[in-house]
Design an enzyme around this catalytic site. Sequence first.
Site, PDB file in Angstrom:
ATOM      1  N   LYS A  37       5.092  -1.995   8.235  1.00  0.00           N
ATOM      2  CA  LYS A  37       6.193  -1.309   7.550  1.00  0.00           C
ATOM      3  C   LYS A  37       7.477  -2.104   7.763  1.00  0.00           C
ATOM      4  CE  LYS A  37       7.603   2.839   8.946  1.00  0.00           C
ATOM      5  NZ  LYS A  37       7.640   4.325   9.075  1.00  0.00           N
ATOM      6  N   ILE A  44       0.821  -1.222   0.000  1.00  0.00           N
ATOM      7  CA  ILE A  44       0.000   0.000   0.000  1.00  0.00           C
ATOM      8  C   ILE A  44       0.844   1.256   0.000  1.00  0.00           C
ATOM      9  CG2 ILE A  44      -1.983  -1.075   1.127  1.00  0.00           C
ATOM     10  CD1 ILE A  44      -1.024   0.086   3.779  1.00  0.00           C
ATOM     11  N   GLY A  45       2.161   1.133   0.080  1.00  0.00           N
ATOM     12  CA  GLY A  45       2.993   2.327   0.053  1.00  0.00           C
ATOM     13  C   GLY A  45       4.467   1.989   0.135  1.00  0.00           C
ATOM     14  N   GLY A  60       8.314   3.985   1.244  1.00  0.00           N
ATOM     15  CA  GLY A  60       8.944   5.158   1.827  1.00  0.00           C
ATOM     16  C   GLY A  60      10.434   4.965   1.971  1.00  0.00           C
ATOM     17  N   GLY A  61      11.081   5.961   2.591  1.00  0.00           N
ATOM     18  CA  GLY A  61      12.514   5.881   2.763  1.00  0.00           C
ATOM     19  C   GLY A  61      12.950   4.719   3.633  1.00  0.00           C
ATOM     20  N   PHE A  62      12.126   4.367   4.628  1.00  0.00           N
ATOM     21  CA  PHE A  62      12.482   3.269   5.530  1.00  0.00           C
ATOM     22  C   PHE A  62      12.230   1.913   4.878  1.00  0.00           C
ATOM     23  CE2 PHE A  62      11.390   0.215   8.876  1.00  0.00           C
ATOM     24  CZ  PHE A  62      12.498   0.308   9.708  1.00  0.00           C
ATOM     25  N   GLY A  63      11.121   1.791   4.156  1.00  0.00           N
ATOM     26  CA  GLY A  63      10.800   0.520   3.525  1.00  0.00           C
ATOM     27  C   GLY A  63       9.383   0.491   2.985  1.00  0.00           C
ATOM     28  N   ASP A 119       9.912  15.996  11.065  1.00  0.00           N
ATOM     29  CA  ASP A 119       9.647  15.661   9.666  1.00  0.00           C
ATOM     30  C   ASP A 119       8.155  15.815   9.366  1.00  0.00           C
ATOM     31  OD1 ASP A 119      10.385  14.998   7.098  1.00  0.00           O
ATOM     32  OD2 ASP A 119      10.297  12.838   7.431  1.00  0.00           O
TER      33      ASP A 119
END
Length: 831
Positions: free
Chosen positions: A515, A493-494, A496-499, A614
Site C-alpha cells: 500500500k 488490486i485496490g 483507498g483513501g491512503f493510496g 473504522d
Amino acid sequence: MENLPIRKTPPPLFSVLVFLLHFSSLHFPSLAYDTPDKYFINCGSNANANFNNHVFTADRLFHSKATSSINGGNQSNLNHTARIFEQESYYKFDITESGTYYVRLHFFAFASSSSNLSAAIFDVSAFPNNSNSGFMLLKNFTAKNSSGNSTIHEFFLGIDHGSFRIYFTPRGLSFAFVNAIEVFLAPANFSPKNYPSSSPLVLHTIYRVNVGGKELGPDKDGLWRNWDPDDLYLLKSNPVGEVGPLQTLKYSNYEHDGFVAAANYYIAPDLVYETAKVMNNDSRNPSTSFNITWSFNVRRNAKHLVRAHFCDLVGQAADIVFNLYSNGNFIKNVNNSVFVNPIPYYYDFVVESKESELINISIGPNVEKTTTNNSFLNGLEMLEIMEELAPIPNMKEHKSINVPVVVGSVLGGLSLICILVVGFLFGLKYRKAKHVETSEWSPMPAVGGGSTHSRVTEGTITGSHMTDLNLGLKISFAQLQQATNNFDTKFLIGEGGFGNVYRGTLSDGRIVAVKRGKRHEHSSGQGLPEFETEIMVLSRIRHRHLVSLIGYCDEGSEMILVYEFMEKGTLREHLYESNLPRLSWKQRLEICIGAARGLHYLHKGAAGGIIHRDVKSTNILLDAKCVAKVADFGLSRSGPLDETHVSTNVKGTFGYLDPEYIMTQQLTEKSDVYSFGVVLLEVLCARPALARNLPNDQINLAEWGMNCKKNGLLEQIVDSSLKGQIDPSSLRKFIETAEKCLQDDANDRPTMDDVLWDLDYALQLQQTAKHREPHEDSTISASSEFVLPNVQHFPSHSSTANPDDMTFSGVDESGTATNEVFSQLKIGDAR
C-alpha cells in the site's frame, strides 16, 4: 428517518465545529457562482485548445498504456485530436466539492490515416464517489455524423466529494475515443425540483429549446449550452404569436407551489426569458381557446425530467392563469400572479414515455380561473433520467488517465461566516448521517487555517513518532519497486483513501500487498499519522484474525506499508458490488466470528487496549480459505478502555459511525461494537451501509434494518441468495445480536466478547439445524444465563488465553483457532 435520540446535554459549540470541515464542501445557494475553470480536457493532444472562449488543457501529461492519440492536423483545435482506447480505460477526476456537475463529452469522427473514428462502437459509463456502482451514459455509441459537426453529449450527475471516473469500453473488437471532456460544478440552485427521491441524479440532456426565439449557441449562454429554436418541434395546428422583451429581467431567489424563481442567468440566458410563444398575441379573438403543443421524439419506456421556463411578457400577470400538460395529461396550474413581471421562473416535472416514442408538452388557458384566454412559454429542457447500471469494471486491468486537481485553500470571511451559521443550525437539527460517506473528518483548527494534519500524530498510539518505529521491519524502496515491477498498474488490486494497493512478490518468494501512500499527501503531512499508527499497532501485536504487517518503507517522501496478501480481497466484494460468487450463510457466520475475535483481541487482549475506529466491510479481508482478518489501523486509538472515555476528534466512515460518539466525541470500545453491528446487517442484507439510490427510509442500513426488525419484516432485508439456507433460530439470534450492537446508548450495547458468544451460538444453531419452536432462542440476551449441557460462558478476561491471541514477541503465531465456547456442545443435546 427517526431523529437521533439525544440523552445528553446539547452539544457545545466545539461539537458543532466538528461538522464544519466536512460540510464546508457543500455548495450553498447563498454563495455566488463563479464561472468554472475545471475540468476542461483536450484529449489526445500535446497542446491546449481554446473553445467557446475557454481553455481546454492538453492531456499529454496523463498518458496511459491502454490508450493512444491521433490528430487531424491541428493539435490546438479541439476537434482535431482524439484519445483512442483499445481496451476499457478511464479518466479520473478528484471532486473537491459535492453538488450537481455538468459532464460534457465531445466526439468528432475526423478523417485519419491510422483510424476510422466513425467505425468506433463503445460504451461510456460514470462511477461517482469512489464506488463500484456506476451508471451507463452511452451504450453501443457510434459518433457517425453526416452534418460534419461534432457531437456533444451533456449529462448532469450528483457527485459527492471523492473520486469520479468516466469509463470508455470498446464493444467487441472495436475501440473507443473521445475528443474533449468537460466536468464542472453547476450552480447550487440548478438541482432539479420534484425529482424522484429513489433515483440517483443522472440526467442526459435530450432537448433544450428557446421558445419564441432563435437558435442560441454556446457563446450566448453563460454555461456554454446550445438552445434550439422551438419551430422545429411546434405542432402548428393553431395560430400562435411571439412576444419580445418588455423590460429588464429581475432575477430573484424564492419558491412557491413547486415553481422556482430563476436566481441568475445561469439557469437560462436572458435571451430565453426575453422571448415566448403565446396563444393569443393580439387578443383579436379572446373567446377562442386552444392549446399550444410541442412534440419531441424520445426513447421508449424512459423517464424524462422536463423543465418549463416562464416569464410574463404579455403584461397581464394579474389575469393570466393557464394549464401545463404532458401527452394530454394535466401537470400543473400556472398562476402567473405569484411571479410578477419581469421575474423569470421555472417548473420541473417527470414524464414517462412508456410505449410511445413521443412526448408532447402543451400549454392552454384555464377557463375556470381566468377570463383571459392566454398562455405562454419561454423555454423547455428535456433530460432523460439514466437508470441503467453499468457493469462493474475489472479494476486489475484498467489503465487510468489521472487528471490532477489544484485546490485553492483560501477561505474568505464571508464564506467562513456562512459555513459557521449553517454548521451551527445543522448541529442543532442533526439527524443520523445518511448522505455522505468519508474516511475521516476533523474539527476546524482553533486558530487560522493551514493543514488539518501536523507531523505529530494526535496520540493514536502513545509516543508514536517515526524515530520510535520498529526498524527491523524496514524494507527498501528499491526492493518494493522490484516486487511490484515499479508499481506497474497491472498489479493494482485496490485503491483507498491512503493510496493504491499493489500485489507484489518479495525476493524470498512471499506474495504481499503493498500500500503506497498518495504522493500529494506526503509534502503536506497528510496521511503521516495514519502511517505511523498502522506501524505502531501491527508491529506489536499478532493475531490470526488481524492482518499482519510484513514491513514498511519511509525513504524520502515515500510512505509504504507491506502486508500479508489476502487472496480473496474484502468482505464487501463477496457481498455485493462484484461478480464474485456469493458466500453461504455458514461462511458469513464464520467470517463474522473471525472478525469479532480480532476486534475482541484489540479491545481486551492487546496491551493497553486498542479501539479500531473504522470497522467496516472493506476493512475485513479474506484469505485464500475465507478466514477473516481485520485490517487498516490508521485511525486506531490506544489506552485503557475500562476507566474513562477518551475525548477525540470524530473519525470514521459515515453509515458506520456510532451516533453517541458523533454527538459527544467520547470514544469507547462500544463505538467499534456499533460499527460492527452495521457490518452484521451488511452481511445479512448484501447492501451498503448508505445507499443513496433507495427511498429515504431505506438509505441508512442501520435504521432500515432495525425498523424491519421492529415491524416483523425480516424477510424483506435478507439477501435473496440466502433464501432457503438459514435456520430460523440462527437468523433470529443473528438479528438480535445486530440489534444489541446498534443501540443508541453505548451502555446498552454488548462487549465484543458478548457479540462473539452470540455469533458462535448462531453458528451452532445453524449447524444443528434441529427443529425448534418459534419461541425458542429468540429472547436470549448476551449476558443471560441459559442452559446448555456442560457449556460455560467464559468471562471476557479469559479470552486472552485464546491461542489466536498474543502480543508480538518476534514469532508470528498463526495457528488455527479453537472454538472453546462450544467445544463440549453435542448436536443431540442442543436445544
